[in-house]
Design a protein around this motif. Structure first.
Motif, PDB file in Angstrom:
ATOM      1  N   ARG A  86      48.726  50.989  35.498  1.00 41.86           N
ATOM      2  CA  ARG A  86      48.777  49.644  34.916  1.00 41.86           C
ATOM      3  C   ARG A  86      47.475  48.885  35.216  1.00 41.86           C
ATOM      4  NH1 ARG A  86      52.256  45.934  32.980  1.00 41.86           N
ATOM      5  NH2 ARG A  86      51.873  43.744  33.527  1.00 41.86           N
ATOM      6  N   GLU A  87      47.028  48.953  36.462  1.00 39.32           N
ATOM      7  CA  GLU A  87      45.781  48.268  36.833  1.00 39.32           C
ATOM      8  C   GLU A  87      44.620  48.800  36.001  1.00 39.32           C
ATOM      9  OE1 GLU A  87      46.471  47.243  41.575  1.00 39.32           O
ATOM     10  OE2 GLU A  87      45.795  49.251  40.973  1.00 39.32           O
ATOM     11  N   SER A 111      46.334  51.976  40.114  1.00 36.15           N
ATOM     12  CA  SER A 111      47.518  52.407  39.368  1.00 36.15           C
ATOM     13  C   SER A 111      47.196  52.475  37.875  1.00 36.15           C
ATOM     14  CB  SER A 111      48.677  51.439  39.611  1.00 36.15           C
ATOM     15  OG  SER A 111      48.355  50.161  39.063  1.00 36.15           O
TER      16      SER A 111
END
Length: 458
Positions: free
Chosen positions: A189-190, A187
């Motif tokens: 965010r990751e 993702s």
């Protein structure tokens, strides 16, 4: 005198050929002791042997006694001892087992030798799994390709080795290989969290990973221009795993990226197509057995992997050009030395045979005081002897003298026509014998060919 000088030169040449052959033989034999170095240079990676327990591979886990484990296996088809990490696709394993009585004992990784022997002593266990090492009976099942090693060391999945071993023990067809690891795109965010750590320190360590620092010296030797690391714990929950390598390569183009999923190491970046598979196959092919049964820290595994990268780089298979090496005359000439040696030996043998023939001819032809090589002089001397003997007796009354004169005439004709020397010498030998008989008949010892010719020479 000229003939003697020529003979001396031939003798000198004969022994010169023999001397050259001996020197070539000695040089060739000594050259066989030279070692062949096919590496780019001396790799700085260490190669010392590591004793068991000195690399942090032994864990605190232990196993019950052999009798206790035997009782546990008798009570349940699958026994997982405390600390065990191996997992598998239960549906696929149940399908191949069917209604057979297959009992599986699963032990934790990092056991010492005595504890592993205790697990091996559980006779009623059809299959024993120590860490991710799968064995049973006299067999041991290990992955032999990158997808199999990836499943084993990234997720502790032993489905492939387990299916192969059970099929072998139960005389069943070996099932096809399957890739148990499922990937997904990380993702935003990751990816942002990982990228921020890489920009700040060059290392991202996810919760659960044991890599707290990078082996700096090993990393510098393997990637002199810099490298970034991502350390993740083993992915054991069976859900799709974020595939960070390609995404980070797009964020950091031209930068080497090393990603660790448990004990599985991936390389992404420059020369990936030529380099990653080579290093991965050589590393896990060499160390996969030890990694499967021990509990190595990620730091130690990464250090050895980087040493493997260094060895490949110094072998000239990565980005390093081959250096200039001056021509070694010995190595260039080495393939030709056996042929030169054979030629020298052949020349020596040829000259030796000619010398032996001259020696034999000399021994046969010195009855009359002259060597066989002086054919014209010998013919002249025997002709003078025949003329003197003809003055004392009539050739018609002395058959031996007549036959000798005939032989001398034939020898002169053969010499004038350049017939072979051997034919001329045969005629002169016959003439010598006939004149010797004629001298005996006359009763004049000084007319015997050997005495007569010696007197003329003296």
């Amino acid at each position: 005198m000229t003939g003697r000088l020529g003979q001396d030169r031939r003798e000198l040449l004969r022994w010169a050929f023999l001397g050259i052959a001996v020197v070539i033989l000695v040089v060739f034999l000594l050259a066989q002791r030279q070692s062949i170095d096919v590496s780019y240079g001396r790799s700085p990676s260490p190669s010392q042997k590591v004793e068991e327990g000195s690399a942090g591979e032994l864990s605190d886990a232990s196993v019950p006694s052999e009798d206790e484990m035997t009782a546990l296996v008798a009570a349940a088809p699958v026994v997982r001892l405390p600390g065990s990490t191996a997992r598998w696709n239960e549906q696929r394993v149940r399908e191949i087992i069917g209604k057979r009585d297959v009992r599986i004992l699963v032990a934790p990784p990092g056991l010492d030798e005595d504890e592993r022997l205790r697990v091996k002593g559980v006779k009623n266990a059809t299959v024993r799994v120590v860490g991710t090492e799968v064995s049973g009976g006299l067999y041991q099942s290990l992955p032999d390709d990158l997808p199999g090693w990836r499943d084993q060391f990234a997720t502790d999945d032993v489905t492939g080795p387990l299916l192969t071993l059970i099929a072998k023990l139960e005389d069943q067809p070996t099932p096809p290989d399957g890739d148990e690891l499922r990937w997904r795109e990380p993702s935003a965010r990751e990816l942002a969290v990982v990228a921020a750590d890489l920009r700040a320190t060059g290392l991202h360590r996810a919760p659960g990973a044991t890599l707290t620092k990078v082996p700096a010296v090993n990393a510098k030797n393997a990637f002199p221009d810099g490298v970034r690391f991502v350390a993740l714990p083993p992915q054991r929950d069976g859900v799709p795993v974020p595939q960070y390598g390609p995404a980070l390569t797009r964020l950091f183009p031209g930068t080497p990226i090393v990603v660790m999923y448990g004990l599985w190491i991936e390389y992404h970046g420059p020369w990936q197509e030529d380099f990653a598979e080579l290093v991965g196959a050589s590393f896990y092919g060499q160390f996969g057995g030890r990694l499967s049964r021990y509990d190595y820290p990620q730091y130690n595994v990464l250090a050895v992997y980087l040493n493997q990268v260094t060895d490949v780089r110094y072998a000239g298979l990565f980005d390093r050009p081959l250096p200039y090496r001056p021509i070694d005359p010995l190595r260039v000439a080495l393939p030709a030395l056996p042929w030169v040696f054979a030629a020298c030996v052949a020349a020596f043998l040829t000259l030796s045979i000619r010398s032996l023939r001259r020696l034999d001819d000399g021994r046969d032809g010195r009855r009359d005081g002259l060597p066989r090589s002086g054919v014209p002089a010998r013919l002249a001397g025997l002709t003078a002897l025949a003329v003197e003997m003809s003055l004392l007796t009539d050739a018609r009354s002395d058959p031996a003298l007549a036959r000798g004169i005939v032989r001398l005439q034939a020898a002169r004709e053969a010499l004038d026509e350049s017939l072979p020397d051997q034919h001329v010498r045969t005629l002169l030998n016959d003439a010598t014998d006939e004149l010797d008989d004629a001298a005996r008949t006359l009763g004049i010892p000084s007319y015997r060919p050997d005495l007569y010719l010696r007197g003329r020479l003296s």
